[in-house]
Design a protein around this motif. Structure first.
Motif, PDB file in Angstrom:
ATOM      1  N   VAL A   1       0.848  -1.192   0.000  1.00 15.72           N
ATOM      2  CA  VAL A   1       0.000   0.000   0.000  1.00 15.72           C
ATOM      3  C   VAL A   1       0.886   1.245   0.000  1.00 15.72           C
ATOM      4  O   VAL A   1       1.875   1.312   0.736  1.00 15.72           O
ATOM      5  CB  VAL A   1      -0.918   0.031   1.235  1.00 15.72           C
ATOM      6  CG1 VAL A   1      -1.794   1.282   1.219  1.00 15.72           C
ATOM      7  CG2 VAL A   1      -1.777  -1.226   1.306  1.00 15.72           C
ATOM      8  N   THR A   2       0.529   2.229  -0.824  1.00 17.90           N
ATOM      9  CA  THR A   2       1.158   3.548  -0.793  1.00 17.90           C
ATOM     10  C   THR A   2       0.049   4.583  -0.692  1.00 17.90           C
ATOM     11  O   THR A   2      -0.840   4.631  -1.552  1.00 17.90           O
ATOM     12  CB  THR A   2       1.990   3.812  -2.052  1.00 17.90           C
ATOM     13  OG1 THR A   2       3.033   2.833  -2.137  1.00 17.90           O
ATOM     14  CG2 THR A   2       2.602   5.201  -2.013  1.00 17.90           C
ATOM     15  N   ALA A   3       0.074   5.385   0.372  1.00 17.81           N
ATOM     16  CA  ALA A   3      -0.963   6.395   0.612  1.00 17.81           C
ATOM     17  C   ALA A   3      -0.333   7.779   0.553  1.00 17.81           C
ATOM     18  O   ALA A   3       0.734   8.010   1.136  1.00 17.81           O
ATOM     19  CB  ALA A   3      -1.616   6.168   1.959  1.00 17.81           C
ATOM     20  N   ARG A   4      -1.016   8.693  -0.132  1.00 16.07           N
ATOM     21  CA  ARG A   4      -0.527  10.071  -0.269  1.00 16.07           C
ATOM     22  C   ARG A   4      -1.585  11.050   0.200  1.00 16.07           C
ATOM     23  O   ARG A   4      -2.783  10.769   0.137  1.00 16.07           O
ATOM     24  CB  ARG A   4      -0.145  10.364  -1.727  1.00 16.07           C
ATOM     25  CG  ARG A   4       1.041   9.552  -2.220  1.00 16.07           C
ATOM     26  CD  ARG A   4       1.389   9.875  -3.665  1.00 16.07           C
ATOM     27  NE  ARG A   4       2.605   9.183  -4.097  1.00 16.07           N
ATOM     28  CZ  ARG A   4       2.624   7.931  -4.567  1.00 16.07           C
ATOM     29  NH1 ARG A   4       1.481   7.249  -4.671  1.00 16.07           N
ATOM     30  NH2 ARG A   4       3.779   7.371  -4.921  1.00 16.07           N
ATOM     31  N   ASN A   5      -1.107  12.208   0.650  1.00 16.41           N
ATOM     32  CA  ASN A   5      -2.021  13.233   1.156  1.00 16.41           C
ATOM     33  C   ASN A   5      -2.952  13.739   0.062  1.00 16.41           C
ATOM     34  O   ASN A   5      -2.663  13.648  -1.135  1.00 16.41           O
ATOM     35  CB  ASN A   5      -1.225  14.401   1.725  1.00 16.41           C
ATOM     36  CG  ASN A   5      -0.379  15.106   0.664  1.00 16.41           C
ATOM     37  OD1 ASN A   5       0.749  14.675   0.424  1.00 16.41           O
ATOM     38  ND2 ASN A   5      -0.900  16.149   0.044  1.00 16.41           N
ATOM     39  N   LEU A   6      -4.068  14.309   0.479  1.00 17.76           N
ATOM     40  CA  LEU A   6      -4.959  15.045  -0.407  1.00 17.76           C
ATOM     41  C   LEU A   6      -4.567  16.517  -0.376  1.00 17.76           C
ATOM     42  O   LEU A   6      -3.680  16.926   0.383  1.00 17.76           O
ATOM     43  CB  LEU A   6      -6.411  14.850   0.030  1.00 17.76           C
ATOM     44  CG  LEU A   6      -6.926  13.395  -0.029  1.00 17.76           C
ATOM     45  CD1 LEU A   6      -8.333  13.317   0.506  1.00 17.76           C
ATOM     46  CD2 LEU A   6      -6.850  12.847  -1.451  1.00 17.76           C
ATOM     47  N   ALA A   7      -5.253  17.330  -1.163  1.00 18.92           N
ATOM     48  CA  ALA A   7      -4.869  18.737  -1.283  1.00 18.92           C
ATOM     49  C   ALA A   7      -4.983  19.482   0.039  1.00 18.92           C
ATOM     50  O   ALA A   7      -4.225  20.410   0.309  1.00 18.92           O
ATOM     51  CB  ALA A   7      -5.742  19.415  -2.341  1.00 18.92           C
ATOM     52  N   TYR A   8      -5.938  19.071   0.896  1.00 16.57           N
ATOM     53  CA  TYR A   8      -6.208  19.842   2.099  1.00 16.57           C
ATOM     54  C   TYR A   8      -5.469  19.362   3.344  1.00 16.57           C
ATOM     55  O   TYR A   8      -5.553  20.001   4.396  1.00 16.57           O
ATOM     56  CB  TYR A   8      -7.720  19.866   2.381  1.00 16.57           C
ATOM     57  CG  TYR A   8      -8.344  18.507   2.591  1.00 16.57           C
ATOM     58  CD1 TYR A   8      -8.340  17.898   3.827  1.00 16.57           C
ATOM     59  CD2 TYR A   8      -8.952  17.840   1.534  1.00 16.57           C
ATOM     60  CE1 TYR A   8      -8.913  16.655   4.023  1.00 16.57           C
ATOM     61  CE2 TYR A   8      -9.533  16.599   1.716  1.00 16.57           C
ATOM     62  CZ  TYR A   8      -9.516  16.014   2.965  1.00 16.57           C
ATOM     63  OH  TYR A   8     -10.104  14.785   3.139  1.00 16.57           O
TER      64      TYR A   8
END
Length: 451
Positions: free
Chosen positions: A412-419
């Protein structure tokens, strides 16, 4: 009876909701429901998550047996349609008092709404929120002292898709008029754009509207129909309120609609995972081409429709997830056992331009679990983060909120959202997920990379 005519506009540039930390006018002077840190609490100070349906009382005043039927399927809340008399037959103070009595008799929390505001500015005959306030003032005698059992939904779907720019000012004025008149209830306010806020008017003005309430006791309601037909739209919208610690509830939603096919599975799963209330539309009696939104046929609780079966008995449905308000003497719920292992370095703190991620399992059941990852910035601010891990036991992620996730199988690779990518030094944010496991559910080792 219930129609929506939303015009799906081009997506507007996302504006970040500021985190709001306020002190209410009187800390817990509220004698009934109150909100704090984006959560709704009952008069006993116990968190309350709405699980219920709307009932069109004003159009079917003789169907008072619906309250007992709604309770019988496990609901803890009923949202009751009332009329100011401007578009339909007026529900006077005596009738409102009877509705509240029926709610209490059946141990339901009563959310009362004025329907005549629906589509103001676009729908002929619709009234402004000021007129809705006039109605609430006229029936105040039925509501005084009912704060532990009643939430006042000021006006249903104020504004259609035209001239909705005044929503924030009108809503703030309505709240302040009710407070000045002595209303101490939690107030619920609906979004414009037929409740669906495709213009993000409510989302981007929620902070200022909340601050305009001298009691800081306002709950925001989004209606999710065709505008919310993807998981990303649902989790982004609700996630922004959660991140800003502003109280949000899905005040209406359905499994289908003439303007598109809502993703009811995500609405229900995300709401359950994040402690967000939801109220489905509606018990029975729909017309105008949306009869498929009836949960039971002809007000007969033994004849659940497909929509009724889904929202009542389906995954994350009412019967499975509703908890009765403790004001009715029900036991105060205890937290489920949790596993909160910390991974990655915690001492010393992460260095400049770095981040650390910790992983916890909030709930687990045969074959599934709910998890959360907390990302904390190091000694200097960061503008983004990426967290990755590989499960040792073959677990997989089925749904993610407050992040985007990619990967194959157990990786799994998780990245931030814009906010939620920008974090001050030492500040944290979280994202959550649902997962699948078999045999074992070992906590993985996380890697956090800042940008």
């Amino acid at each position: 009876m219930k129609t929506r005519l939303p015009t799906i506009a081009a997506a507007l540039a996302a504006l970040v909701l500021a985190v709001l930390v306020v002190t209410p006018r009187s800390a817990q002077a509220a004698t009934g429901f109150h909100v704090a840190e984006g959560r709704l609490y009952d008069a006993n100070g116990v968190e309350f998550v709405m699980r219920g349906v709307s009932h069109a009382h004003t159009w079917y005043p003789g169907r008072t047996g619906a309250f007992a039927d709604i309770k019988s399927v496990g609901a803890n809340t009923v949202r009751v349609v009332l009329s100011s008399g401007d578009r339909w037959t007026r529900n006077d103070a005596a009738d409102v008092a009877n509705v509240v009595a029926l709610c209490r008799q059946n141990r339901l929390i009563c959310v009362l709404e004025v329907h005549d505001t629906t589509g103001y500015g676009e729908q002929g005959g619709a009234i402004a929120l000021d007129r809705a306030v006039d109605y609430w003032l006229s029936v105040a005698s039925a509501l005084t002292g009912q704060e532990p059992y009643v939430i006042v939904n000021i006006g249903n779907e104020p504004y259609g898709n035209q001239n909705y720019g005044g929503w924030a000012a009108d809503t703030s004025r309505a709240i302040q008029r009710l407070r000045a008149a002595g209303f101490a209830h939690t107030l619920m306010v609906d979004a414009p754009n037929w409740g669906q806020d495709w213009s993000f008017t409510m989302r981007d003005n929620a902070t200022s509207v909340f601050a305009s309430d001298p009691d800081r006791n306002t709950l925001f309601a989004i209606h999710m129909y065709g505008v919310f037909d993807t998981a990303a739209e649902i989790t982004d919208y609700l996630g922004r309120f959660r991140a800003a610690r502003l109280p949000i509830v899905v005040g209406e939603f359905g499994h289908n609609h003439s303007d598109g096919d809502p993703d009811e599975a995500t609405i229900m799963a995300y709401s359950q995972a994040n402690g967000i209330g939801y109220l489905g539309w509606s018990w029975s009696g729909n017309g105008g081409g949306v009869e498929y939104l009836d949960m039971v046929a002809d007000f007969d609780v033994t004849r659940l429709t497909g929509w009724g079966q889904r929202i009542i008995d389906g995954v994350d449905g009412i019967r499975q997830t509703a908890r009765e308000a403790t004001v009715y003497g029900s036991p105060i719920p205890t937290a489920s056992p949790t596993v909160s292992p910390t991974v990655g370095p915690t001492t010393p703190p992460p260095g400049p331009g770095s981040c650390v991620a910790t992983y916890s399992i909030g709930n687990q059941w045969p074959g599934g679990f709910q998890g959360e990852v907390r990302v904390t910035a190091g000694g200097t601010p960061i503008s983004g983060w990426t967290v990755s891990w590989t499960y040792a036991d073959g677990q997989t992620i089925s749904q993610v909120w407050n992040a985007t996730a990619t990967g194959a199988g157990p990786s799994v690779t998780a990245r931030n959202l814009a906010y939620n990518g920008g974090l001050a030094a030492g500040a944290s944010t979280t994202f959550g997920f649902l997962g699948v496991w078999q045999g074992a559910n070992t906590v993985p080792v996380l890697r956090c990379v800042a940008s």
